[in-house]
Design a protein around this motif. Structure first.
Motif, PDB file in Angstrom:
ATOM      1  N   ARG A 179       2.503   1.923  -3.301  1.00  0.00           N
ATOM      2  CA  ARG A 179       1.556   2.203  -4.551  1.00  0.00           C
ATOM      3  C   ARG A 179       0.895   3.782  -3.949  1.00  0.00           C
ATOM      4  N   GLU A 180       0.970   4.248  -2.798  1.00  0.00           N
ATOM      5  CA  GLU A 180       0.551   5.471  -2.464  1.00  0.00           C
ATOM      6  C   GLU A 180       1.648   6.553  -2.975  1.00  0.00           C
ATOM      7  N   VAL A 207       0.863  -1.102  -0.047  1.00  0.00           N
ATOM      8  CA  VAL A 207       0.032  -0.080   0.235  1.00  0.00           C
ATOM      9  C   VAL A 207       0.812   1.287  -0.028  1.00  0.00           C
ATOM     10  N   ASP A 208       1.957   1.473   0.672  1.00  0.00           N
ATOM     11  CA  ASP A 208       2.537   2.483   0.966  1.00  0.00           C
ATOM     12  C   ASP A 208       3.555   2.763  -0.182  1.00  0.00           C
ATOM     13  N   LYS A 230      -7.170   6.876  -8.460  1.00  0.00           N
ATOM     14  CA  LYS A 230      -6.632   8.176  -7.847  1.00  0.00           C
ATOM     15  C   LYS A 230      -5.791   9.263  -8.736  1.00  0.00           C
ATOM     16  N   PHE A 257       1.217   9.486  -5.758  1.00  0.00           N
ATOM     17  CA  PHE A 257       1.586  10.967  -5.177  1.00  0.00           C
ATOM     18  C   PHE A 257       2.379  11.491  -6.092  1.00  0.00           C
TER      19      PHE A 257
END
Lengths: 162, 162, 162, 162
Positions: free
Chosen positions: D61-62, D58-59, D95, D66
């Motif tokens: 991909r965030e 998850v991190d 996103k 970003f």
């Protein structure tokens, strides 16, 4: 025990000129090849010329002879175009004594990916360490005495005279 | 004069499995390498096993000894993983007499483009033709006697013991 | 959706003749390149000629026009020597309508290891799938309209006219 | 018009560790690949991470989301391991808006000589220039929408879901 490598050009070092599609000489690829082979030998490289062996004449051969005689090392590998390699070997046999000299070359430029050059270089460096004084040609795994070798122009391969 | 090549696997012959990203053994690349080197020697190839040399045990070494003793040729090159190459050399030195045996390998798989394998193979085939009977390791241009060699695990290079 | 690839030769497909050191054409390397790229597209290959683009004249261009017009596919990639690629593009623009045609080539022969050919082929096959009908040149990541491109002979690179 | 390339690792950039025979990440090969392709595009490279895509959580991909949102360029290519490429594409589709993002990768490491990477990179850079805003995967000549693609674990190939 140090080994001297003299570079004279030949197919080994030919490159493709992407502007006009011709083949030409720029820098030697020997340092790159020795690195690829992770060669751990103590070798001294020197470029004497960068020419096609068809352009090699009396003066060029005299220079090679001079440098071989002057060399402190008695183990010498010479990279050379294949077309006149056996002629240079003959001149060396007349004029250089008390050294082991192995001439080698390639049928395909090193830069062209599918070269036999790395294989030939590996074998030349092995032969020069183990053979008695004399002048030799190392090509395609084989070793030839200077007075018993010719390049077969039809097959492109080196073969014994008798 | 024919030369025997025994294949045992090692880094030389490792391939990349594109489905799971692992390294594995499939077929040997020796025929391809000999062709690339335009090798004109009379060589007889035989695959004895295809393993990582860390997996080599007593049985595998006995098989290599057996095949070397059985071989008609007295000039033998063995391709072998580098990690236990010197152990196999020791076993051969005890149990095989009257032959010249040269073990060689590679630090990078042949299929990975930047391999030292072709250089090492060229030198191993040259050394086996010129050295007296005995057991040797040929790596990175150098030749080592079986009783004076180790692989330095830090540098990955073979070096003399004393 | 099928893509037609017409092969005309050019640097893409040049090979090194190890007997005389010249460059020549033999078979095309397109199938090998598509395999290396693991290309999953439905492509139809056809060799129209195997020549240097400096040798391309009116007859050869008429043949290319004829084949493009005859082709069932409206997405066509043409491999072509770089020297006269923009001339062929002009002729195609006059005589072929209702198709997306992308010409591409290479500065270095595919067989020489360091070729830009695989990169160019990948981009040409992408452009042909996404661009509207028209005649284009795809080189070095860029796409050019047929009426706004020339090869800079000094740098060897394609550039816009204005 | 500038193109942003974000590097995340994946098979593309794996290297062989000759000391222990493992695969690992060091520097990215993207600059080398762009040079080999003689890429003339105005590209901005940035390495976000160097990991196997199986390790991507998850991190990570965030971070990619970003950086894509923060990027001035609206044309973005992301090099990515193939195993979870379609998962990252899904997160990006949720996103990131108003950008054309093309994810690409390789089945074989670029350094291993026989890589499909250069072909895929060429096609990804072409697709990113010509496709409307959206999230895509470019592999093996094909282009896939983020919501209609999966990697077939048996064949190693990307295919449409329906």
């Amino acid at each position: 025990m140090s080994i001297r490598i003299f570079i004279t050009g030949g197919t080994f070092d030919k490159e493709y000129n992407e502007l006009d599609g011709s083949l030409f000489f720029q820098d030697t690829h020997l340092p790159e090849m020795l690195k690829l082979g992770r060669c751990n030998l103590d070798v001294e490289l020197r470029t004497l010329m960068m020419i096609d062996s068809l352009e090699m004449g009396v003066d060029e051969r005299e220079l090679i002879v001079f440098q071989c005689n002057k060399s402190d090392e008695d183990k010498i590998v010479i990279t050379h175009g294949t077309d006149t390699m056996s002629e240079t070997a003959k001149v060396l046999a007349e004029k250089v004594k008390d050294k082991t000299i192995v001439l080698t070359g390639a049928m395909i430029p090193y830069k062209f990916g599918s070269s036999d050059g790395l294989f030939n270089l590996g074998s030349a460096l092995a032969f020069v360490q183990t053979l008695p004084h004399g002048i030799y040609i190392a090509m395609n795994g084989k070793i030839f005495n200077w007075d018993n070798v010719r390049k077969n122009k039809q097959t492109g391969q080196f073969e014994e005279l008798h």
